[in-house]
Enzyme design. Sequence first.
Site, mmCIF file in Angstrom:
data_model
loop_
_atom_site.group_PDB
_atom_site.id
_atom_site.type_symbol
_atom_site.label_atom_id
_atom_site.label_comp_id
_atom_site.label_asym_id
_atom_site.label_seq_id
_atom_site.Cartn_x
_atom_site.Cartn_y
_atom_site.Cartn_z
ATOM 1 N N ASP A 183 4.843 3.180 31.448
ATOM 2 C CA ASP A 183 6.245 3.162 31.845
ATOM 3 C C ASP A 183 6.976 3.660 30.604
ATOM 4 O OD1 ASP A 183 8.973 2.407 31.994
ATOM 5 O OD2 ASP A 183 8.479 1.017 33.597
ATOM 6 N N HIS A 184 7.474 4.886 30.651
ATOM 7 C CA HIS A 184 7.938 5.482 29.384
ATOM 8 C C HIS A 184 9.138 4.751 28.781
ATOM 9 C CE1 HIS A 184 10.927 7.744 31.764
ATOM 10 N NE2 HIS A 184 11.547 7.962 30.635
ATOM 11 N N HIS A 246 11.279 0.916 35.434
ATOM 12 C CA HIS A 246 12.064 0.946 34.186
ATOM 13 C C HIS A 246 13.064 -0.209 34.073
ATOM 14 C CE1 HIS A 246 10.161 4.729 33.993
ATOM 15 N NE2 HIS A 246 11.084 5.469 34.573
HETATM 16 C C1 BG6 Z 1 11.600 9.018 35.378
HETATM 17 C C2 BG6 Z 1 12.144 9.200 36.755
HETATM 18 O O1 BG6 Z 1 10.602 8.020 35.370
HETATM 19 O O2 BG6 Z 1 12.655 8.620 34.511
HETATM 20 C C3 BG6 Z 1 13.256 10.228 36.769
HETATM 21 O O3 BG6 Z 1 11.097 9.641 37.615
HETATM 22 C C4 BG6 Z 1 14.320 9.879 35.755
HETATM 23 O O4 BG6 Z 1 13.833 10.366 38.069
HETATM 24 C C5 BG6 Z 1 13.689 9.581 34.397
HETATM 25 O O5 BG6 Z 1 15.204 10.972 35.648
HETATM 26 C C6 BG6 Z 1 14.715 9.024 33.430
HETATM 27 O O6 BG6 Z 1 14.129 8.929 32.171
HETATM 28 P P1 BG6 Z 1 15.016 9.033 30.852
HETATM 29 O O7 BG6 Z 1 14.058 8.764 29.746
HETATM 30 O O8 BG6 Z 1 15.587 10.419 30.823
HETATM 31 O O9 BG6 Z 1 16.080 8.000 30.983
#
Ligand code: BG6
Length: 488
Positions: A183-184, A246
């Site tokens: 989960d980044h 997230h």
């Molecule tokens: C991803 C989603 O996991 O996270 C995207 O699939 C979203 O839809 C993105 O735009 C948002 O990530 P960040 O790091 O740009 O907030």
Amino acid sequence: MNGKEIERHLFIVFGATGDLMHRKLLPALYTLMTSGPLEGKSVILGVARGDEMNDEKFRAMAHKTLVDAGLLDDTGASAWCEKCIHYQPVDHGDAQDYTELKGRIEQIEHEHDIPGNRAFYMALPPQVFQPTVERLGEAGLNKSAGWTRIVVEKPFGRDLKSAQELNALLHRFYKEKQIFRIDHYLGKETTQNILFFRFANLLFEPLWNRDRIKSVQITVGEELGVESRAGYYEHAGALRDMIQNHLTQLMTLTAMEPPVAFDADAIRDEKVKVLRAVAPISPDDVVFGQYAAGQIDGETVPPYRKEHDVAPDSKTETFVALCLHVNNWRWQGVPFYLRTGKRLKRRMSQIVVDFHRPPITLFDSFEDFDDTINSNTLVMTIQPDEGFDLYFEVKSPGQPVKVKTKHFSFRYEHAFGKLAEAYQTLLLDVLQGDQTLFVRADEVETSWGIYTPIVENPPEPFLYSSGGWGPKEADRLVEVTGEEWIMT
Ligand code: BG6
């Protein structure tokens, strides 16, 4: 996070010609391998379907990606790509291809003197994930002379049942300690810092409970629309795409108890306990929205239903606001509001901890005093402009007596310069075998358990204008408890 020594290894990416490899993985790997802790430690093997690609073409593609990312000069082929990048075509269902893959892996390991340490990164669409894991396992590629780890990208299932099935599939071939569910958001420095902020400072922890905190609001807003991802997003929607993973991760880190140790299982045990304490969500506590046309940065943008590959009568939600009740000793009665949407006014991820107001206003006796005493608020900004702000009340100088809200502010960039990309952090953790920032099997299933009833019975989305903060029904959600969305 553990800073362990990294052993020489082969980094194998499935889906190596795809978007994630080019946007995130390759730039992160290049940075770590040329001027970071992976220098001299890592070799990349890209795997994808189709024979039209080969080592040479794949290296040229990687070179272009790195030039576009501003990491390499556009001066012919790069020696780094020649040395560190290889390619192997594999059809996801074809057992023979996996036997060949195994041979190729062993050959590269021999050439580069790698002692059988392998990280398999599954940057794959969900429909090919299952056959790939099965073929890898059947070919014996789930173990090696060194360590073998498998990294699984989201989405991890579509609901509780499919998440359980995916876990069962992975556990057929891998032990849980080999599995890294990404989960980044957990790789973002500011997300990790929630735990440090809470547990390395004594100041807030005694206040971190129902006695002092009125509500917690977690917002992840994006300006971007669906872009070119309708094929995936039409079947996902904001609840699956953002909330289940997230925002829920941000919530658990904010709500969890201090772990008995700062290690992967102790931390994840506490996160799971929070998820288990979440009460079933009432349909009245969920608002779905979908963006209509509007203005973003002065430009007119189309409605979701007119985006490429989106059904003209699509009901997919691009916005969700909901309220979670964490029924445990610490949080009983404190609403946790989660809100996310595409095509909102600006890109912004924040956790707002709103404290109770003082029980009485002492200053009413001053002549003409009609100010409201605002509650103290702590705002943790995950992105952009990463930092913390603590809002408090002060007397403005002179007469008549007035109260103003001011804030203390901390910004990461001022203190530490630019922060590392989340993927750099997470890739290093995989290679160090540290699972703290990865989602455990029971964690992902408990989280799906919370949201599956909504997924199975979704509310109708309300339309909202692009460039705003979502449908007004989301404001009503917080107004029920006498609040409003707090924006800074
Ligand atoms: C991803 C989603 O996991 O996270 C995207 O699939 C979203 O839809 C993105 O735009 C948002 O990530 P960040 O790091 O740009 O907030």
